[in-house]
Design a protein around this motif. Structure first.
Motif, PDB file in Angstrom:
ATOM      1  N   ASN A 128      -6.335  -0.421   0.951  1.00  0.00           N
ATOM      2  CA  ASN A 128      -6.085   0.966   1.363  1.00  0.00           C
ATOM      3  C   ASN A 128      -6.219   1.856   0.144  1.00  0.00           C
ATOM      4  O   ASN A 128      -5.728   1.516  -0.926  1.00  0.00           O
ATOM      5  N   GLY A 129      -6.855   2.976   0.309  1.00  0.00           N
ATOM      6  CA  GLY A 129      -6.933   3.957  -0.780  1.00  0.00           C
ATOM      7  C   GLY A 129      -7.911   3.592  -1.882  1.00  0.00           C
ATOM      8  O   GLY A 129      -7.896   4.202  -2.955  1.00  0.00           O
ATOM      9  N   LEU A 130      -8.778   2.607  -1.631  1.00  0.00           N
ATOM     10  CA  LEU A 130      -9.714   2.148  -2.683  1.00  0.00           C
ATOM     11  C   LEU A 130     -10.499   3.329  -3.269  1.00  0.00           C
ATOM     12  O   LEU A 130     -10.747   3.391  -4.472  1.00  0.00           O
ATOM     13  N   GLN A 131     -10.863   4.244  -2.411  1.00  0.00           N
ATOM     14  CA  GLN A 131     -11.660   5.387  -2.878  1.00  0.00           C
ATOM     15  C   GLN A 131     -10.783   6.480  -3.500  1.00  0.00           C
ATOM     16  O   GLN A 131     -11.310   7.366  -4.180  1.00  0.00           O
ATOM     17  N   ASP A 132      -9.489   6.425  -3.257  1.00  0.00           N
ATOM     18  CA  ASP A 132      -8.618   7.494  -3.784  1.00  0.00           C
ATOM     19  C   ASP A 132      -8.395   7.345  -5.284  1.00  0.00           C
ATOM     20  O   ASP A 132      -8.191   8.322  -5.995  1.00  0.00           O
ATOM     21  N   TYR A 133      -8.437   6.116  -5.756  1.00  0.00           N
ATOM     22  CA  TYR A 133      -8.098   5.876  -7.167  1.00  0.00           C
ATOM     23  C   TYR A 133      -9.092   6.592  -8.081  1.00  0.00           C
ATOM     24  O   TYR A 133     -10.313   6.421  -7.941  1.00  0.00           O
ATOM     25  N   GLN A 134      -8.584   7.359  -9.015  1.00  0.00           N
ATOM     26  CA  GLN A 134      -9.443   8.207  -9.856  1.00  0.00           C
ATOM     27  C   GLN A 134      -9.766   7.596 -11.224  1.00  0.00           C
ATOM     28  O   GLN A 134     -10.568   8.149 -11.968  1.00  0.00           O
ATOM     29  N   GLY A 135      -9.113   6.494 -11.555  1.00  0.00           N
ATOM     30  CA  GLY A 135      -9.354   5.894 -12.875  1.00  0.00           C
ATOM     31  C   GLY A 135     -10.622   5.042 -12.881  1.00  0.00           C
ATOM     32  O   GLY A 135     -11.456   5.106 -11.966  1.00  0.00           O
ATOM     33  N   ASN A 136     -10.784   4.236 -13.944  1.00  0.00           N
ATOM     34  CA  ASN A 136     -11.979   3.374 -14.054  1.00  0.00           C
ATOM     35  C   ASN A 136     -11.792   2.120 -13.210  1.00  0.00           C
ATOM     36  O   ASN A 136     -10.718   1.526 -13.212  1.00  0.00           O
ATOM     37  N   LYS A 137     -12.881   1.717 -12.552  1.00  0.00           N
ATOM     38  CA  LYS A 137     -12.838   0.469 -11.769  1.00  0.00           C
ATOM     39  C   LYS A 137     -13.880  -0.490 -12.323  1.00  0.00           C
ATOM     40  O   LYS A 137     -15.026  -0.091 -12.577  1.00  0.00           O
ATOM     41  N   TYR A 138     -13.468  -1.724 -12.483  1.00  0.00           N
ATOM     42  CA  TYR A 138     -14.410  -2.754 -12.964  1.00  0.00           C
ATOM     43  C   TYR A 138     -14.300  -3.971 -12.055  1.00  0.00           C
ATOM     44  O   TYR A 138     -13.209  -4.320 -11.592  1.00  0.00           O
ATOM     45  N   ILE A 158       2.613 -10.544  -6.215  1.00  0.00           N
ATOM     46  CA  ILE A 158       2.433  -9.823  -4.949  1.00  0.00           C
ATOM     47  C   ILE A 158       2.349 -10.823  -3.783  1.00  0.00           C
ATOM     48  O   ILE A 158       1.809 -10.523  -2.744  1.00  0.00           O
ATOM     49  N   LYS A 159       2.911 -11.986  -4.044  1.00  0.00           N
ATOM     50  CA  LYS A 159       2.871 -13.043  -3.019  1.00  0.00           C
ATOM     51  C   LYS A 159       3.568 -12.586  -1.728  1.00  0.00           C
ATOM     52  O   LYS A 159       3.037 -12.748  -0.634  1.00  0.00           O
ATOM     53  N   ASP A 160       4.752 -12.003  -1.904  1.00  0.00           N
ATOM     54  CA  ASP A 160       5.518 -11.629  -0.713  1.00  0.00           C
ATOM     55  C   ASP A 160       5.335 -10.170  -0.320  1.00  0.00           C
ATOM     56  O   ASP A 160       5.668  -9.773   0.786  1.00  0.00           O
ATOM     57  N   SER A 161       4.883  -9.348  -1.265  1.00  0.00           N
ATOM     58  CA  SER A 161       4.600  -7.950  -0.884  1.00  0.00           C
ATOM     59  C   SER A 161       3.270  -7.537  -1.495  1.00  0.00           C
ATOM     60  O   SER A 161       3.191  -7.248  -2.688  1.00  0.00           O
ATOM     61  N   PRO A 162       2.237  -7.559  -0.677  1.00  0.00           N
ATOM     62  CA  PRO A 162       0.890  -7.277  -1.179  1.00  0.00           C
ATOM     63  C   PRO A 162       0.741  -5.862  -1.734  1.00  0.00           C
ATOM     64  O   PRO A 162       1.634  -5.032  -1.531  1.00  0.00           O
ATOM     65  N   ILE A 163      -0.359  -5.632  -2.404  1.00  0.00           N
ATOM     66  CA  ILE A 163      -0.655  -4.275  -2.871  1.00  0.00           C
ATOM     67  C   ILE A 163      -0.746  -3.402  -1.620  1.00  0.00           C
ATOM     68  O   ILE A 163      -1.550  -3.671  -0.721  1.00  0.00           O
ATOM     69  N   GLU A 164       0.129  -2.409  -1.562  1.00  0.00           N
ATOM     70  CA  GLU A 164       0.179  -1.564  -0.362  1.00  0.00           C
ATOM     71  C   GLU A 164      -1.041  -0.665  -0.289  1.00  0.00           C
ATOM     72  O   GLU A 164      -1.671  -0.534   0.745  1.00  0.00           O
ATOM     73  N   LYS A 165      -1.331  -0.048  -1.414  1.00  0.00           N
ATOM     74  CA  LYS A 165      -2.501   0.838  -1.464  1.00  0.00           C
ATOM     75  C   LYS A 165      -2.845   1.160  -2.907  1.00  0.00           C
ATOM     76  O   LYS A 165      -2.042   0.955  -3.827  1.00  0.00           O
ATOM     77  N   LEU A 166      -4.044   1.683  -3.086  1.00  0.00           N
ATOM     78  CA  LEU A 166      -4.387   2.280  -4.369  1.00  0.00           C
ATOM     79  C   LEU A 166      -4.104   3.770  -4.233  1.00  0.00           C
ATOM     80  O   LEU A 166      -4.397   4.366  -3.182  1.00  0.00           O
ATOM     81  N   THR A 167      -3.498   4.320  -5.251  1.00  0.00           N
ATOM     82  CA  THR A 167      -3.197   5.757  -5.247  1.00  0.00           C
ATOM     83  C   THR A 167      -4.195   6.455  -6.169  1.00  0.00           C
ATOM     84  O   THR A 167      -5.051   5.788  -6.767  1.00  0.00           O
ATOM     85  N   MET A 168      -4.076   7.731  -6.330  1.00  0.00           N
ATOM     86  CA  MET A 168      -4.983   8.424  -7.251  1.00  0.00           C
ATOM     87  C   MET A 168      -4.805   7.911  -8.682  1.00  0.00           C
ATOM     88  O   MET A 168      -5.751   7.831  -9.449  1.00  0.00           O
ATOM     89  N   ALA A 169      -3.559   7.496  -8.993  1.00  0.00           N
ATOM     90  CA  ALA A 169      -3.260   7.148 -10.375  1.00  0.00           C
ATOM     91  C   ALA A 169      -3.086   5.650 -10.617  1.00  0.00           C
ATOM     92  O   ALA A 169      -2.960   5.220 -11.751  1.00  0.00           O
TER      93      ALA A 169
END
Ligand code: NA7
Length: 544
Positions: free
Chosen positions: A157-167, A359-370
């Motif tokens: 969720n929010g993959l496109q929202d994140y404004q930093g660098n992605k590799y 994050i075994k029991d609580s996955p990454i909920e979303k990517l945020t802008m930051a």
């Protein structure tokens, strides 16, 4: 020159897809036969998976004297590796050397993806279209697309929202990336993460590692290649390679007793004998546990003895007991996922600037802008590294639209699970070959030796069947069915079924869970391939 430079559709005897180790050797054999060949490669250079996986710390986890071509005695004598396990830049040098030495570039086209391959039954030829709008025709098509080449990024969720660098580790930029002073997140703790984390941690101001499933990892004990060892290897290279080919996994190290397969059962020997074997392999480092006791892959009790041993060793590498506990794999058999070979991986968690986030029991909920949101916490970061693996074994093949006889679609033929006789050809797809493909043992034996063997097998088929207009070869449906039965029978007791790994297609949401590789061992596989074309290809539908 592009295929359409003259406005004329070009025709080749053979089209090869992919300029990794398998594709380059295939092209070389075809060139040697004096046939016309065109190789297409999506990257701008040779090297296959090594071309793209240039993340910090990328290196092969099989000894370089083994992870190199054996087909040419002069080549293996003249090349000298600098380290026990070659780094990605050195592997690229080697691939480029091979491309030049065998004059391969003249028939290669880079930056070009094959998008479709359709079989024209009347002409008995493949029509191949590329991303550069070329259309070429070939009598034979060989897919050397690699089993770890189609990188995967989960649909966060929010993959496109994140404004930093992605590799993405599997598609790392060519320009140098420096994380100095940055807050960095790594998602994933498989082999690519295990190799890159220690190096990124040295640069970053703060590194967060997001771990869903911990990995079993063994110190690689990499270092400069011992020159006496190299000399001994080179003195007996030919002989040694033969022994490798005749072995189960393709590994017969001359230097390290630790690579010798132990035929005994881990639970039938005494505790002392078992520990002696494990300690010897631990000291040697790397992936030599694969050749430890014979029942480690099929007997949970045997497997637990090794898992416990490695967990104890791992604990001793991490200072903070809570972090150590989180880093210990407990939910799957050791070697159920591919082992990692590391340099200071677990020790990296002793640094003040490194934080493990389970994050075994609580996955990454979303990517945020930051950054990333997990539970009620937002981790603000300048860069996110996706070390999230591959759509392994079948991904790169399925990215090509392949239609065989009667318009039969390969994706549909493989619905549920890939099917290929000997892992080399599918019924209904004449003159189409897979190298290191599904249903062969690519993922579980030395990939170099397997692909060399397969290339030679395909090369001989092409020679036997020939270039006549009528020439075609495909496995019978019965042969394919029987191979799948055999493969599933051989693999049914394997502990690989108990892990959610890429071996089982279980790392990709929606991918059918199925054993993707043949577990019969290299020597057995070679015998099966030999037998497969006995009696004038009786297991195939053949026309010459
Ligand atoms: P791997 O070994 O498949 O590792 C991928 C990692 O990414 C693994 O830890 C995964 O956790 C993790 N991952 C994947 N999807 C997610 C999501 N949605 N959330 C969190 N974490 C995720 O790939 P590598 O590139 O490291 O290595 C591949 C092969 O290359 C390796 O086996 C060697 O042969 C060389 P999971 O385990 O699925 O819980």
């Amino acid at each position: 020159m592009s295929a359409l430079d003259n406005g004329v559709q070009q025709e080749f005897d053979v089209v090869v897809v992919g300029a990794g180790f398998a594709g380059m050797y295939m092209q070389h054999r075809i060139q040697q036969r004096g046939l016309s060949v065109r190789l297409y490669e999506a990257g701008s250079g040779v090297g296959g998976t090594w071309y793209w996986n240039r993340y910090p710390g990328a290196r092969v986890d099989i000894e370089s004297v083994e992870y190199s071509y054996s087909f040419d005695e002069e080549l293996q004598q003249e090349w000298s590796w600098s380290e026990r396990y070659a780094s990605q830049p050195e592997l690229m040098k080697y691939c480029n050397h091979v491309a030049d030495r065998f004059d391969l570039r003249k028939n290669m086209r880079f930056d070009t993806k094959v998008v479709s391959a359709h079989y024209d039954e009347k002409m008995r030829r493949w029509t191949i279209k590329t991303s550069k709008q070329d259309t070429v025709s070939a009598k034979y098509c060989v897919l050397a697309t690699g089993f770890l080449s189609s990188g995967s990024v989960p649909d966060f969720n929010g993959l496109q929202d994140y404004q930093g660098n992605k590799y993405l580790t599997s598609k790392w930029p060519k320009e140098e990336v420096n994380f100095n002073g940055q807050r960095v997140a790594v998602i994933g703790t498989g082999s690519s993460a295990v190799q890159s984390i220690p190096i990124i941690a040295e640069q970053a101001k703060q590194l967060y590692v997001f771990q869903r499933t911990p990995s079993f990892s063994i110190p690689a004990r990499n270092g400069p290649l011992d020159r006496d060892y190299e000399k001994r290897v080179k003195q007996n290279y030919r002989d040694w390679r033969k022994q490798q080919r005749d072995s189960r996994g393709g590994f017969i190290s001359v230097n390290f007793q630790a690579m010798k397969p132990n035929p005994k059962s881990a639970i039938e020997v005494s505790v002392e004998e078992r520990l002696e074997d494990y300690e010897m392999r631990w000291r040697s480092g790397g992936l030599c546990f694969y050749s430890s006791f014979a029942d480690l892959f099929t007997n949970q009790e045997a497997n637990d003895t090794l898992a416990d041993f490695i967990r104890e060793k791992t604990k001793a590498r991490v200072n903070d007991p809570e972090t150590a506990e989180l880093l210990l794999p407990k939910d799957y058999p050791i070697m159920g996922k591919r082992l990692c070979a590391d340099t200071n991986y677990f020790e990296t968690y002793n640094r003040d600037n490194v934080t493990l986030v389970s994050i075994k029991d609580s996955p990454i909920e979303k990517l945020t802008m930051a950054g990333l949101q997990v539970r009620d916490h937002e981790y603000k970061v300048d860069s996110i590294i996706f070390a999230t693996g591959f759509d392994a074994v079948t991904g790169a093949i399925k990215n090509i639209e392949i239609c065989g006889r009667d318009g039969k679609n390969l994706q549909e033929h493989w619905e549920g699970a890939p099917r290929a006789y000997l892992g080399l050809m599918s019924s209904g797809f004449p003159n189409l070959f897979f190298l290191d493909g599904p249903c062969s043992n690519g993922a579980l034996v030395s990939p170099m030796l397997l692909s060399e063997y397969q290339v030679e097998w395909v090369d001989k088929c092409i020679d036997d069947i020939g270039m006549a207009e009528s020439a075609s070869l495909e496995p019978s449906l019965v042969a394919e069915d029987e191979w799948m039965e055999h493969m599933n029978e051989v693999g049914k007791d394997s502990l690989l079924h108990l892990a959610n790994s890429w071996y089982m297609g279980a790392n990709i949401p929606g991918k059918p869970r199925a054993l993707l590789s043949y577990l019969g061992g290299l020597e057995t596989y070679r015998q099966q391939c030999q037998a497969g074309r006995e009696n004038n290809y009786e297991r195939f539908i053949k026309s010459i």
